[in-house]
Write a protein that holds these residues in place. Structure first.
Motif, PDB file in Angstrom:
ATOM      1  N   ILE A 286      20.798  -7.663  53.759  1.00 55.33           N
ATOM      2  CA  ILE A 286      19.898  -6.981  52.825  1.00 55.33           C
ATOM      3  C   ILE A 286      19.554  -5.582  53.311  1.00 55.33           C
ATOM      4  N   ARG A 287      19.422  -5.398  54.602  1.00 54.26           N
ATOM      5  CA  ARG A 287      18.998  -4.106  55.137  1.00 54.26           C
ATOM      6  C   ARG A 287      20.138  -3.114  55.321  1.00 54.26           C
ATOM      7  N   TYR A 288      21.340  -3.599  55.630  1.00 58.82           N
ATOM      8  CA  TYR A 288      22.412  -2.702  56.024  1.00 58.82           C
ATOM      9  C   TYR A 288      23.558  -2.601  55.020  1.00 58.82           C
ATOM     10  N   ARG A 289      23.537  -3.385  53.944  1.00 57.91           N
ATOM     11  CA  ARG A 289      24.580  -3.251  52.931  1.00 57.91           C
ATOM     12  C   ARG A 289      24.369  -1.967  52.139  1.00 57.91           C
ATOM     13  N   TYR A 290      25.333  -1.636  51.266  1.00 59.56           N
ATOM     14  CA  TYR A 290      25.129  -0.498  50.387  1.00 59.56           C
ATOM     15  C   TYR A 290      24.034  -0.836  49.389  1.00 59.56           C
ATOM     16  N   HIS A 291      23.066   0.077  49.243  1.00 58.68           N
ATOM     17  CA  HIS A 291      21.920  -0.157  48.368  1.00 58.68           C
ATOM     18  C   HIS A 291      22.174   0.476  47.002  1.00 58.68           C
ATOM     19  N   HIS A 292      22.634  -0.336  46.075  1.00 60.46           N
ATOM     20  CA  HIS A 292      22.741   0.133  44.689  1.00 60.46           C
ATOM     21  C   HIS A 292      21.462  -0.290  43.987  1.00 60.46           C
ATOM     22  N   GLY A 293      20.628   0.686  43.634  1.00 60.48           N
ATOM     23  CA  GLY A 293      19.313   0.291  43.147  1.00 60.48           C
ATOM     24  C   GLY A 293      18.650   1.294  42.244  1.00 60.48           C
ATOM     25  N   THR A 294      17.399   1.003  41.999  1.00 59.81           N
ATOM     26  CA  THR A 294      16.570   1.841  41.142  1.00 59.81           C
ATOM     27  C   THR A 294      15.161   1.889  41.697  1.00 59.81           C
ATOM     28  N   ASN A 295      14.442   2.926  41.339  1.00 63.48           N
ATOM     29  CA  ASN A 295      13.015   2.993  41.646  1.00 63.48           C
ATOM     30  C   ASN A 295      12.234   2.173  40.631  1.00 63.48           C
ATOM     31  N   LEU A 296      11.129   1.617  41.090  1.00 68.47           N
ATOM     32  CA  LEU A 296      10.162   0.999  40.185  1.00 68.47           C
ATOM     33  C   LEU A 296       8.926   1.890  40.224  1.00 68.47           C
ATOM     34  N   GLY A 297       9.071   3.053  39.598  1.00 66.76           N
ATOM     35  CA  GLY A 297       8.034   4.062  39.676  1.00 66.76           C
ATOM     36  C   GLY A 297       6.894   3.837  38.695  1.00 66.76           C
ATOM     37  N   SER A 298       5.791   4.497  38.927  1.00 65.59           N
ATOM     38  CA  SER A 298       4.609   4.486  38.063  1.00 65.59           C
ATOM     39  C   SER A 298       4.051   3.084  37.829  1.00 65.59           C
ATOM     40  N   ILE A 299       4.141   2.252  38.836  1.00 70.20           N
ATOM     41  CA  ILE A 299       3.487   0.947  38.790  1.00 70.20           C
ATOM     42  C   ILE A 299       2.276   0.981  39.712  1.00 70.20           C
ATOM     43  N   TYR A 300       2.515   1.237  40.993  1.00 71.64           N
ATOM     44  CA  TYR A 300       1.415   1.312  41.947  1.00 71.64           C
ATOM     45  C   TYR A 300       0.962   2.758  42.199  1.00 71.64           C
ATOM     46  N   VAL A 301       1.749   3.724  41.741  1.00 71.52           N
ATOM     47  CA  VAL A 301       1.344   5.135  41.771  1.00 71.52           C
ATOM     48  C   VAL A 301       1.622   5.683  40.375  1.00 71.52           C
ATOM     49  N   LEU A 302       0.581   5.743  39.555  1.00 68.81           N
ATOM     50  CA  LEU A 302       0.760   6.072  38.144  1.00 68.81           C
ATOM     51  C   LEU A 302       1.181   7.523  37.932  1.00 68.81           C
ATOM     52  N   GLU A 303       2.028   7.717  36.909  1.00 74.72           N
ATOM     53  CA  GLU A 303       2.383   9.033  36.404  1.00 74.72           C
ATOM     54  C   GLU A 303       2.284   8.963  34.882  1.00 74.72           C
ATOM     55  N   LYS A 304       1.490   9.843  34.336  1.00 76.47           N
ATOM     56  CA  LYS A 304       1.165   9.763  32.913  1.00 76.47           C
ATOM     57  C   LYS A 304       2.404   9.877  32.020  1.00 76.47           C
ATOM     58  N   TRP A 305       3.367  10.698  32.418  1.00 79.67           N
ATOM     59  CA  TRP A 305       4.534  10.906  31.566  1.00 79.67           C
ATOM     60  C   TRP A 305       5.376   9.640  31.441  1.00 79.67           C
TER      61      TRP A 305
ATOM     62  N   SER B 203      -4.240  17.134  29.987  1.00 81.13           N
ATOM     63  CA  SER B 203      -2.912  17.350  30.556  1.00 81.13           C
ATOM     64  C   SER B 203      -2.943  17.441  32.072  1.00 81.13           C
ATOM     65  N   ASN B 204      -4.081  17.890  32.610  1.00 82.12           N
ATOM     66  CA  ASN B 204      -4.204  17.982  34.061  1.00 82.12           C
ATOM     67  C   ASN B 204      -4.835  16.726  34.673  1.00 82.12           C
ATOM     68  N   GLN B 205      -4.871  15.650  33.903  1.00 83.87           N
ATOM     69  CA  GLN B 205      -5.363  14.364  34.384  1.00 83.87           C
ATOM     70  C   GLN B 205      -4.226  13.345  34.249  1.00 83.87           C
ATOM     71  N   SER B 206      -3.225  13.517  35.100  1.00 80.15           N
ATOM     72  CA  SER B 206      -1.979  12.755  34.959  1.00 80.15           C
ATOM     73  C   SER B 206      -1.644  11.891  36.164  1.00 80.15           C
ATOM     74  N   SER B 207      -2.579  11.773  37.113  1.00 83.46           N
ATOM     75  CA  SER B 207      -2.309  11.065  38.358  1.00 83.46           C
ATOM     76  C   SER B 207      -3.045   9.730  38.417  1.00 83.46           C
ATOM     77  N   GLU B 208      -2.735   8.961  39.441  1.00 88.28           N
ATOM     78  CA  GLU B 208      -3.406   7.671  39.672  1.00 88.28           C
ATOM     79  C   GLU B 208      -4.912   7.843  39.794  1.00 88.28           C
ATOM     80  N   LEU B 209      -5.342   8.830  40.566  1.00 84.28           N
ATOM     81  CA  LEU B 209      -6.774   9.031  40.765  1.00 84.28           C
ATOM     82  C   LEU B 209      -7.475   9.327  39.449  1.00 84.28           C
ATOM     83  N   GLU B 210      -6.897  10.174  38.630  1.00 87.14           N
ATOM     84  CA  GLU B 210      -7.525  10.518  37.358  1.00 87.14           C
ATOM     85  C   GLU B 210      -7.569   9.318  36.420  1.00 87.14           C
TER      86      GLU B 210
END
Length: 551
Positions: free
Chosen positions: A62-81, A93-100
């Motif tokens: 699992i650690r050393y094979r070729y990593h064919h993958g994808t990001n799972l973005g904007s789940i634990y670190v939100l992005e409004k877009w 428009s300037n309130q697009s982050s996790e904190l906001e």
């Protein structure tokens, strides 16, 4: 299959014990193409130590094979877009982050209701059917999972901008653990990416706030908190969070960020003290060559530290220079990326192990570029662009992670892993589609050729050095030894999916080759001037196995 692996393991262990206590003699270094061999003299005698090499485990694969993958973005670190549904309708428009997002929800519905909303978002981020699609249709081996320091729980929010909202994150870390275990059950590994560091590793909203500045690198409290985050993750992984590919210390650090490499040093030392087997990933800070030189020194055969991998990102959608390019020019550029690695791989003995992955990429170009396509169908160019990247990254990196899998507006167009996989723009390594019977046939062929391939490789090696350095004392048994280890390792990676808790289809390939070679050289126990023969034999054995199975 198991019988062969058991026999191969016994042969390797037996051979590695041979002459373990004999002193190693002075050696010539491995040849550099186009140069004459230079013979080095060493006065110190170094004695081999017992080998600790054993059959690769499922976690090794699992650690050393070729990593064919994808990001799972904007789940634990939100992005409004990506997930506007996780922001109130009055978010500016300037309130697009996790904190906001958390700040706005708490102000409107209260902290308890906000916690419920965020917990639901995490819980529904990825379902069993998602994992089935990722494993069986997209042929993913790995997910890159962006998380924030606040994701680790209230204790890590104290003294930061997230302190007033820390109770929202009471169960965030347990949610991450659940996701990792679910991925592992589907044969998918997870790269834990500290995407959002306190103060921000860059000024983007994906660092957790809309501050627009990177205050992480110049704040001692922030740097210390970041180190404690890394230690927390290392303890969790070492204590049984199975299926973690590695820990990424930060995402997209600013160019020439002050204190960056000193902080990397601190975190690598801390993680190594906890569990030196956990790979550590670092951002290249948009300067790949400098980062490669750094990891080459970290990944030496003499050190006992964790392996370090460089994460670099490729986009053609943001700069004025890219806007001026035609799609055809960009596709050509994509086909030649990672040339920075040229001349830095192939000998961890004298160069260190230089390993890179592409942590983010997409099929997006600017409208300015698309306007220059000259009448060629856009969908066809998108497909060519994705395929050029897939091919190149599989050739020259240890893995690649598309940005991204989930968003409110699936399938996501040129930003979407679903859309680009479904269209054939993003393609998995072809060996990940082999049927179990095909794998069995290829393994049988490799097994039948094993002895003849080994004899040919050893004979060629001996003959080369007899011609190149006649009369010089070598220890060619080390080369043969390495060849046996390499062939058996590649065999184990290719066959491990059957019956060992990974996907039953497909055969894995050692993708993070340089750090795998480093691991094996360290485990060999070999010392002195002729260890390079073991390394070169190891590489030859791996290469010969792949020739035998046709990948």
């Amino acid at each position: 299959m198991k019988g062969f692996l058991h026999k191969a393991k016994e042969q390797v262990q037996s051979t590695l014990q041979k002459d373990q206590q004999q002193p190693s003699k002075p050696h010539p270094p491995p040849p550099v193409p186009g140069s004459k061999p230079v013979f080095l003299q060493h006065n110190a005698v170094q004695t081999d130590q017992p080998s600790s090499i054993s059959e690769p485990t499922p976690l090794d694969v699992i650690r050393y094979r070729y990593h064919h993958g994808t990001n799972l973005g904007s789940i634990y670190v939100l992005e409004k877009w990506l997930h506007p549904s996780m922001f109130p309708g009055n978010a500016a428009s300037n309130q697009s982050s996790e904190l906001e997002a958390v700040k706005l929800w708490v102000s409107q519905i209260g902290i308890d209701a906000a916690r419920v909303k965020f917990e639901a978002h995490w819980a529904n981020a990825i379902s069993s059917s998602d994992f089935d699609w990722l494993a069986n249709t997209a042929k993913c081996t790995t997910i890159r999972l962006p998380i924030g320091y606040f994701t680790l729980g209230p204790a890590f929010c104290q003294g930061t901008d997230f302190a007033p909202y820390q109770s929202v994150y009471n169960s965030a870390w347990s949610s991450v653990q659940t996701l990792v275990f679910q991925a592992r059950a589907h044969g998918i590994g997870v790269l834990l990416d500290l995407h959002a560091l306190p103060g921000g590793a860059n000024g983007g909203d994906h660092s957790g706030t809309n501050s627009g500045v990177a205050n992480f690198w110049t704040s001692s409290p922030n740097l210390d908190l970041g180190r404690r985050c890394a230690e927390f993750l290392a303890h969790a992984v070492s204590s049984g969070l199975d299926g973690v590919v590695g820990i990424q210390l930060c995402n997209e650090a600013n160019w020439e960020a002050p204190n960056m490499y000193n902080w990397y040093d601190t975190c690598i030392a801390a993680i190594s003290a906890i569990d030196p087997s956990i790979p550590v990933y670092i951002s290249d800070g948009w300067n790949l060559n400098k980062a490669l030189d750094y990891v080459a020194k970290k990944n030496s055969t003499a050190a006992a530290t964790t392996p370090v991998v460089v994460d670099t990102h490729y986009y053609w959608a943001f700069t004025d220079a890219d806007k001026a390019k035609t799609p055809q020019t960009i596709i050509s550029e994509a086909s030649n990326k990672l040339s920075d690695l040229d001349g830095k791989e192939g000998s961890v003995i004298d160069r260190g192990a230089v390993q890179a992955v592409v942590g983010e990429y997409s099929c997006v170009m600017t409208e300015d570029s698309w306007a220059k396509r000259g009448g060629t169908d856009k969908a066809e160019l998108v497909k060519q662009f994705g395929q050029a990247q897939s091919t190149r990254y599989q050739q020259r990196s240890g893995g690649s992670y598309f940005w991204t899998y989930k968003m409110d507006w699936l399938p996501g167009g040129e930003w979407g892993f679903v859309a680009c996989t479904s269209s054939g723009a993003i393609t998995a390594p072809f060996n990940l589609s082999f049927s179990p019977s095909d794998i069995s046939d290829r393994l049988n062929n490799a097994n039948s050729l094993r002895e003849s391939l080994m004899r040919a490789a050893v004979s060629s090696h001996v003959a080369y050095w007899d011609r190149t350095a006649p009369g010089t004392s070598f220890e060619h048994w080390r080369y043969e030894n390495g060849w046996k280890v390499g062939f058996s390792d590649a065999y184990a990676f290719f066959s491990t999916r059957t019956g060992k808790g990974l996907s039953s289809q497909g055969g894995d390939k050692i993708g993070c080759l340089e750090i795998w070679v480093l691991k094996r050289v360290r485990e060999s126990g070999m010392r002195g001037g002729l260890v390079w023969e073991f390394e070169q034999g190891l590489r030859a054995g791996i290469k010969d196995f792949y020739g035998a199975v046709g990948i």
